[in-house]
Each structure stands twice: as structure tokens, then as C-alpha cells.
Motif scaffolding. Structure first.
Motif, PDB file in Angstrom:
ATOM      1  N   VAL A 296      -5.865 102.046  -2.430  1.00 30.53           N
ATOM      2  CA  VAL A 296      -6.686 101.917  -1.220  1.00 30.53           C
ATOM      3  C   VAL A 296      -8.001 101.223  -1.564  1.00 30.53           C
ATOM      4  CG1 VAL A 296      -7.991 103.188   0.540  1.00 30.53           C
ATOM      5  CG2 VAL A 296      -5.657 103.895  -0.033  1.00 30.53           C
ATOM      6  N   LYS A 297      -8.651 101.636  -2.657  1.00 29.82           N
ATOM      7  CA  LYS A 297      -9.923 101.034  -3.078  1.00 29.82           C
ATOM      8  C   LYS A 297      -9.759  99.544  -3.387  1.00 29.82           C
ATOM      9  CE  LYS A 297     -11.793 105.307  -5.056  1.00 29.82           C
ATOM     10  NZ  LYS A 297     -12.164 106.001  -6.325  1.00 29.82           N
ATOM     11  N   LYS A 298      -8.604  99.184  -3.948  1.00 26.53           N
ATOM     12  CA  LYS A 298      -8.348  97.784  -4.296  1.00 26.53           C
ATOM     13  C   LYS A 298      -7.979  96.938  -3.074  1.00 26.53           C
ATOM     14  CE  LYS A 298      -6.553  98.917  -8.918  1.00 26.53           C
ATOM     15  NZ  LYS A 298      -5.317  98.934  -9.753  1.00 26.53           N
ATOM     16  N   GLY A 299      -7.758  97.601  -1.941  1.00 26.21           N
ATOM     17  CA  GLY A 299      -7.369  96.877  -0.734  1.00 26.21           C
ATOM     18  C   GLY A 299      -5.890  96.608  -0.641  1.00 26.21           C
ATOM     19  N   ASN A 300      -5.102  97.244  -1.497  1.00 30.21           N
ATOM     20  CA  ASN A 300      -3.654  97.037  -1.498  1.00 30.21           C
ATOM     21  C   ASN A 300      -2.911  98.005  -0.579  1.00 30.21           C
ATOM     22  OD1 ASN A 300      -3.968  95.045  -3.439  1.00 30.21           O
ATOM     23  ND2 ASN A 300      -3.761  96.491  -5.127  1.00 30.21           N
ATOM     24  N   PHE A 301      -3.609  99.046  -0.113  1.00 26.02           N
ATOM     25  CA  PHE A 301      -2.955 100.058   0.723  1.00 26.02           C
ATOM     26  C   PHE A 301      -3.916 100.490   1.819  1.00 26.02           C
ATOM     27  CE2 PHE A 301      -0.598 103.879   1.828  1.00 26.02           C
ATOM     28  CZ  PHE A 301       0.715 103.481   1.608  1.00 26.02           C
ATOM     29  N   ARG A 302      -3.386 100.592   3.044  1.00 25.60           N
ATOM     30  CA  ARG A 302      -4.226 100.948   4.191  1.00 25.60           C
ATOM     31  C   ARG A 302      -4.729 102.383   4.075  1.00 25.60           C
ATOM     32  NH1 ARG A 302      -3.386  97.870   9.284  1.00 25.60           N
ATOM     33  NH2 ARG A 302      -4.230  99.762  10.237  1.00 25.60           N
ATOM     34  N   GLU A 303      -6.000 102.559   4.336  1.00 26.86           N
ATOM     35  CA  GLU A 303      -6.591 103.898   4.250  1.00 26.86           C
ATOM     36  C   GLU A 303      -6.042 104.829   5.330  1.00 26.86           C
ATOM     37  OE1 GLU A 303     -11.009 105.656   3.395  1.00 26.86           O
ATOM     38  OE2 GLU A 303     -10.820 104.262   5.085  1.00 26.86           O
ATOM     39  N   ASP A 304      -5.863 104.284   6.569  1.00 30.85           N
ATOM     40  CA  ASP A 304      -5.359 105.130   7.655  1.00 30.85           C
ATOM     41  C   ASP A 304      -3.925 105.584   7.383  1.00 30.85           C
ATOM     42  OD1 ASP A 304      -4.443 102.553   7.928  1.00 30.85           O
ATOM     43  OD2 ASP A 304      -5.167 102.265   9.977  1.00 30.85           O
ATOM     44  N   LEU A 305      -3.102 104.706   6.792  1.00 28.07           N
ATOM     45  CA  LEU A 305      -1.739 105.103   6.430  1.00 28.07           C
ATOM     46  C   LEU A 305      -1.761 106.111   5.287  1.00 28.07           C
ATOM     47  CD1 LEU A 305       1.318 104.812   6.741  1.00 28.07           C
ATOM     48  CD2 LEU A 305       1.233 102.830   5.216  1.00 28.07           C
ATOM     49  N   PHE A 306      -2.669 105.915   4.365  1.00 34.07           N
ATOM     50  CA  PHE A 306      -2.825 106.835   3.227  1.00 34.07           C
ATOM     51  C   PHE A 306      -3.036 108.261   3.717  1.00 34.07           C
ATOM     52  CE2 PHE A 306      -5.878 109.078   0.467  1.00 34.07           C
ATOM     53  CZ  PHE A 306      -5.152 109.147  -0.715  1.00 34.07           C
ATOM     54  N   PHE A 307      -3.956 108.434   4.676  1.00 31.66           N
ATOM     55  CA  PHE A 307      -4.237 109.782   5.186  1.00 31.66           C
ATOM     56  C   PHE A 307      -3.078 110.325   6.024  1.00 31.66           C
ATOM     57  CE2 PHE A 307      -8.775 108.387   4.590  1.00 31.66           C
ATOM     58  CZ  PHE A 307      -9.056 109.315   3.591  1.00 31.66           C
ATOM     59  N   ARG A 308      -2.324 109.426   6.656  1.00 31.65           N
ATOM     60  CA  ARG A 308      -1.197 109.866   7.489  1.00 31.65           C
ATOM     61  C   ARG A 308      -0.037 110.391   6.641  1.00 31.65           C
ATOM     62  NH1 ARG A 308       0.061 111.274  12.612  1.00 31.65           N
ATOM     63  NH2 ARG A 308      -1.517 109.767  13.284  1.00 31.65           N
ATOM     64  N   ILE A 309       0.199 109.772   5.483  1.00 27.69           N
ATOM     65  CA  ILE A 309       1.397 110.126   4.715  1.00 27.69           C
ATOM     66  C   ILE A 309       1.143 111.078   3.551  1.00 27.69           C
ATOM     67  CG2 ILE A 309       2.566 107.962   5.275  1.00 27.69           C
ATOM     68  CD1 ILE A 309       1.823 106.968   2.485  1.00 27.69           C
ATOM     69  N   MET A 310      -0.111 111.238   3.135  1.00 28.46           N
ATOM     70  CA  MET A 310      -0.376 112.050   1.947  1.00 28.46           C
ATOM     71  C   MET A 310       0.136 113.477   2.114  1.00 28.46           C
ATOM     72  SD  MET A 310      -1.396 110.607  -0.706  1.00 28.46           S
ATOM     73  CE  MET A 310      -2.029 111.959  -1.686  1.00 28.46           C
ATOM     74  N   GLY A 311      -0.173 114.100   3.262  1.00 28.11           N
ATOM     75  CA  GLY A 311       0.314 115.452   3.524  1.00 28.11           C
ATOM     76  C   GLY A 311       0.039 116.400   2.372  1.00 28.11           C
ATOM     77  N   LEU A 312       1.115 117.014   1.878  1.00 30.57           N
ATOM     78  CA  LEU A 312       1.020 117.925   0.735  1.00 30.57           C
ATOM     79  C   LEU A 312       1.304 117.136  -0.537  1.00 30.57           C
ATOM     80  CD1 LEU A 312       0.853 120.778  -0.542  1.00 30.57           C
ATOM     81  CD2 LEU A 312       3.298 121.011  -0.071  1.00 30.57           C
ATOM     82  N   PRO A 313       0.310 116.956  -1.412  1.00 31.46           N
ATOM     83  CA  PRO A 313       0.555 116.193  -2.644  1.00 31.46           C
ATOM     84  C   PRO A 313       1.193 117.054  -3.731  1.00 31.46           C
ATOM     85  CG  PRO A 313      -1.778 116.737  -2.455  1.00 31.46           C
ATOM     86  CD  PRO A 313      -1.106 117.319  -1.246  1.00 31.46           C
ATOM     87  N   ILE A 314       2.245 116.528  -4.354  1.00 28.85           N
ATOM     88  CA  ILE A 314       2.897 117.188  -5.485  1.00 28.85           C
ATOM     89  C   ILE A 314       2.922 116.216  -6.651  1.00 28.85           C
ATOM     90  CG2 ILE A 314       5.045 118.198  -6.359  1.00 28.85           C
ATOM     91  CD1 ILE A 314       5.722 119.060  -3.541  1.00 28.85           C
TER      92      ILE A 314
END
Length: 455
Positions: A296-314
Motif C-alpha cells: 500500500v505504501k509503495k502504491g502497488n495496492f489500494r488502501e481502501d481494498l486493503f482495509f476491506r479484505i484484511m479482516g482477521l489476519p493470520i
């Protein structure tokens, strides 16, 4: 279903006609046929759990449709065939709408029609039971204890999160090094959740060409592009009601990320080349070996999608941090290989165990499986020795030393050994490359810490 356990109840108040049906069905020795003359007798015997009931529509103590309703209240899964002297089509339609499996009119052909109907019902029940058994076996196959082998503290912490994930509908993001078993974890979550009877659909984002990913995920309509000769549903529709596992999601390009975000927000999709909106009920599990927050910081991944899919991290622990799990997994893979070859499983010698435990496993569980399978083939006796074990990691040997628990002197010897091999045993070139005195290397050779044949 056992062929001798198919129980049929015949409910018929006409003794003569009832005996005809009883005799006809009893010609099949696999059928256990019981005749009842009233609705009351039938209801009293329902605890015997018949597999099928035939009902006379015009019983003296209760109408056939009322008896049918009472049967369904007791056990909604019992198939019922209604047999009636009435040829009124509306009666048949209403009964079939109510859930009657078949409707037969009393005439000369009834007994033959009944015979065929019973065969079809029995076949359908057998298929349903087979499906349920397979689903149960599938659930057992992907139970935690069968799929995730290990007892290390690092893995037990992961178990706690997997169990939490299985009891909720939250999206799950699985991270870890390549070969740690991210898809195995995703399957364990799905098959231990309330979606286990629906599909688990895995999609490896890195394995699909970029220009095909959208149609692969969301499907396409006929004529959407050259070669689209018919409508095709995508992975999301295929997994409707179940789980879609997006592996290596960090490889998805930004344009498709925005489309995926919309699908997840709206819970609906539009096939490529179409206008119809398809409602979705899917659970999303994602996996990556990359650090998504860094992407996300590098601009390779959308921040809004990141928060939508992260959910429960394992986060899955690498194999080198799992201690004795290495030997437990090795034994499991040895047993699997023996079963596949129909041979007795081999054991690991102490030296072989030490060799497995001292290696850092950069390829993790996937690499361990390959190494153990090869060692099983190479071992001549009943025991796998250290010499039977070969490592073929593509990583440089010097990188592997950092993970091993050795003294500084042992690490030094290892590094010198690698460089000697690189320079064909030339001590002067090795000393120059490592910026150490050649006498240091000669001393190691003299003391037996390094053997010349190693190089």
C-alpha cells in the motif's frame, strides 16, 4: 445404504388391494414391506423410521392429505407416494405442490408404476446419502487435526485464530512465507465453517494472465469478446454461498483491484460484456507472501481494498520456527509415501533427524515434503539415514547459515567451505575473496575442520 434396510410402509384400507401391493413390492428381497389398514396404525409405527410410505388418499379414519401433513411434521424427509381412485388433475397438482413425491391413480397399471417409482426414490435416497457421506468425509479430511500437523507453540497460536475464523463470517487474510500451507489453512477454515456444504473456490492470482483475470473472476456473456461463444460464470458465481480463496492477491493490478472493491462493497457483480447484476453471498479469504501494508505504501495496492479484505489476519509461522513439528511432519509425509507405494513406512535414524532439524527450510513445509519423499526413495533399508537426505533449495547456501544454531567458528568454517568449493579448492583465491589470511584456512584444514575433498 444397506440393501436390506429399505423399509416401505403401505397404508391401504382395502385389504385385497393392499395385499396386491404388498405382494408385488415384496418380490424384491431387498424391500421390507409392512401393510397398515389405517392412518392411526401408520402414525404409531413412524418411530420405526420407514424409508418410504405409500398412502391411500381415501382412508376411513383420516384423509390422505391430512395423514401426509402429520407424517411430514414427524419427519419431513420421508418420501410419500399418494395412491388414489380420483383422476381429478387438480387434486394431484395440489398434492405434488404440497410435497408428495409421486401421485398414482388406481388402475391396472398402478402396481408397475409403483414399482418404477420406488426404484427411482430409492436411487435418489442412495445418492443423497452418498453425498452426505462424502461431505462428512470432506469435513473430517479438513479438520484441524488432520490437515494442520504440529504441536509447537507458534502453531498453537495459529490454531486459536483459525478456530475464531471458522466461527464467523469475517474475511480472513493469511500471510506467511511461500510453502507454509496458506491454502491448507484456507480450506480448514471453510470446511469447519457453516459454509462447508457449499463450494470452496481457490484462485491463484499469480497464475492467471492479467488480461484474463477479470473474465475468470466475474465471468462473461456470449459475444463479450472474440472467442466468447457462450456465457460463462466466473469464480465468484461458482463460489456463491461458499468461499472464494484469492491466493497471491498482491499480484492483482490496480485496475482490477478497483473492480474487486466494488464487488465486495455492493455484494454483486456484472459479467464482462453484460448488464445483468448478479447478487453474491461469498466469503473472501485472501493470502499473500508479501507485506500488503508495505505494498500500500509503495502504491502497488489500494488502501481502501486493503482495509476491506484484511479482516482477521493470520500469519503462518515458518517451518524453522516450529521445532519438533519438523519431525512430526516428516513422519506424516513418510507414512503418506509408504501408503501411496503400498509399502511399510520407513523410520528416521537419529542422524537423519539431526540433519532435518539443523536445516532452515527456506521452502518450508512444501520443501520438507519434497525432501522426505526423495529420501524415502533413496533409502535402501527400513531406516532413512542422513546420507539419504538431500537438500535442493534454490537459495544460496550462505543465506541458510543465518538460520542455523551454530557457533561463530562453525559458521566461519561453513562459509570458508562454500568459497573453497566455489574456487575449486584454491586456498589463495578463497583467502583473497574472504579477506582473511591463507594460514587461517590451512589451519582449519590441518585441524580437520575442513576436508579438502569437501571442496
Amino acid at each position: 445404504m444397506s440393501m436390506s434396510q429399505f423399509k416401505i410402509f403401505i397404508v391401504e384400507d382395502d385389504p385385497w388391494y393392499g395385499q396386491i401391493l404388498h405382494y408385488h413390492l415384496s418380490l424384491n428381497p431387498d424391500y421390507e414391506v409392512t401393510l397398515f389398514g389405517s392412518a392411526k396404525e401408520c402414525l404409531q409405527n413412524l418411530p420405526k423410521k420407514p424409508d418410504l410410505i405409500t398412502l391411500d388418499f381415501g382412508l376411513p379414519d383420516m384423509s390422505g392429505d391430512k395423514l401426509f401433513n402429520k407424517i411430514k411434521e414427524t419427519d419431513p424427509n420421508i418420501p410419500v407416494i399418494m395412491i388414489s381412485g380420483q383422476e381429478d388433475i387438480s387434486v394431484a397438482v395440489n398434492l405434488l405442490k404440497a410435497g408428495v413425491t409421486d401421485y398414482l391413480v388406481k388402475d391396472d397399471a398402478t402396481k408397475d408404476l409403483l414399482w418404477n417409482s420406488v426404484i427411482k426414490i430409492r436411487e435418489n435416497q442412495s445418492l443423497k446419502k452418498e453425498v452426505e457421506v462424502l461431505k462428512e468425509e470432506l469435513g473430517q479430511k479438513f479438520s484441524f487435526e488432520n490437515t494442520i500437523i504440529g504441536q509447537s507453540p507458534a502453531l498453537k497460536r495459529t490454531f486459536v485464530l483459525i478456530e475464531k475464523a471458522s466461527k464467523t463470517q469475517i474475511n480472513v487474510s493469511i500471510t506467511g512465507e511461500t510453502g507454509t500451507g496458506k491454502e491448507v489453512i484456507a480450506k480448514a477454515i471453510h470446511y469447519n465453517s457453516d459454509r462447508k456444504k457449499k463450494k470452496f473456490v481457490p484462485v491463484n492470482m499469480a497464475a492467471i494472465p492479467k488480461d484474463l483475470i477479470e473474465s475468470e473472476l466475474f465471468g462473461y456473456e456470449k459475444g463479450a469478446f472474440t472467442g466468447a461463444t457462450a456465457r460463462r460464470i466466473g469464480k465468484f458465481e461458482e463460489g456463491n454461498g461458499g468461499t472464494v480463496f484469492l491466493d497471491e492477491i498482491a499480484e492483482m493490478d490496480l485496475n482490477l483491484q478497483s473492480k474487486l472493491l466494488r464487488v465486495l462493497q455492493e455484494r454483486e457483480l456484472t459479467r464482462v460484456g453484460g448488464n445483468e447484476q448478479v447478487k453474491l453471498d461469498v466469503r473472501i479469504l485472501i493470502a499473500t507472501h508479501k507485506n500488503l501494508s508495505e505494498e500500500v505504501k509503495k502504491g502497488n495496492f489500494r488502501e481502501d481494498l486493503f482495509f476491506r479484505i484484511m479482516g482477521l489476519p493470520i500469519e503462518l509461522p515458518p517451518l524453522r520456527e516450529r521445532g519438533q513439528d519438523i519431525l512430526l511432519l516428516a513422519k506424516h509425509f513418510i507414512d503418506e509415501a509408504a501408503k501411496a507405494d503400498k509399502k511399510a513406512p520407513k523410520s528416521l535414524s537419529n542422524s537423519a533427524k539431526e540433519k532435518l532439524m539443523s536445516y532452515p527450510w527456506p521452502g518450508n513445509v512444501r520443501e520438507l515434503k519434497a525432501v522426505v519423499e526423495l529420501a524415502t526413495v533413496m533409502a535402501d533399508g527400513k531406516e532413512i539415514e542422513a546420507d539419504d537426505i538431500s537438500f535442493f533449495s534454490p537459495q544460496k547456501e550462505t543465506n541458510l547459515f543465518l538460520f542455523e544454531q551454530k557457533t561463530l567458528r562453525e559458521h566461519t568454517c561453513d562459509i570458508v567451505r562454500v568459497y573453497l568449493k566455489k574456487y575449486g579448492g584454491d586456498v589463495i583465491q578463497t583467502a583473497k575473496a574472504l579477506d582473511i589470511g591463507k594460514s587461517t584456512i590451512y589451519k582449519m584444514i590441518q585441524d580437520g575442520e575442513i576436508l579438502l575433498e569437501d571442496s
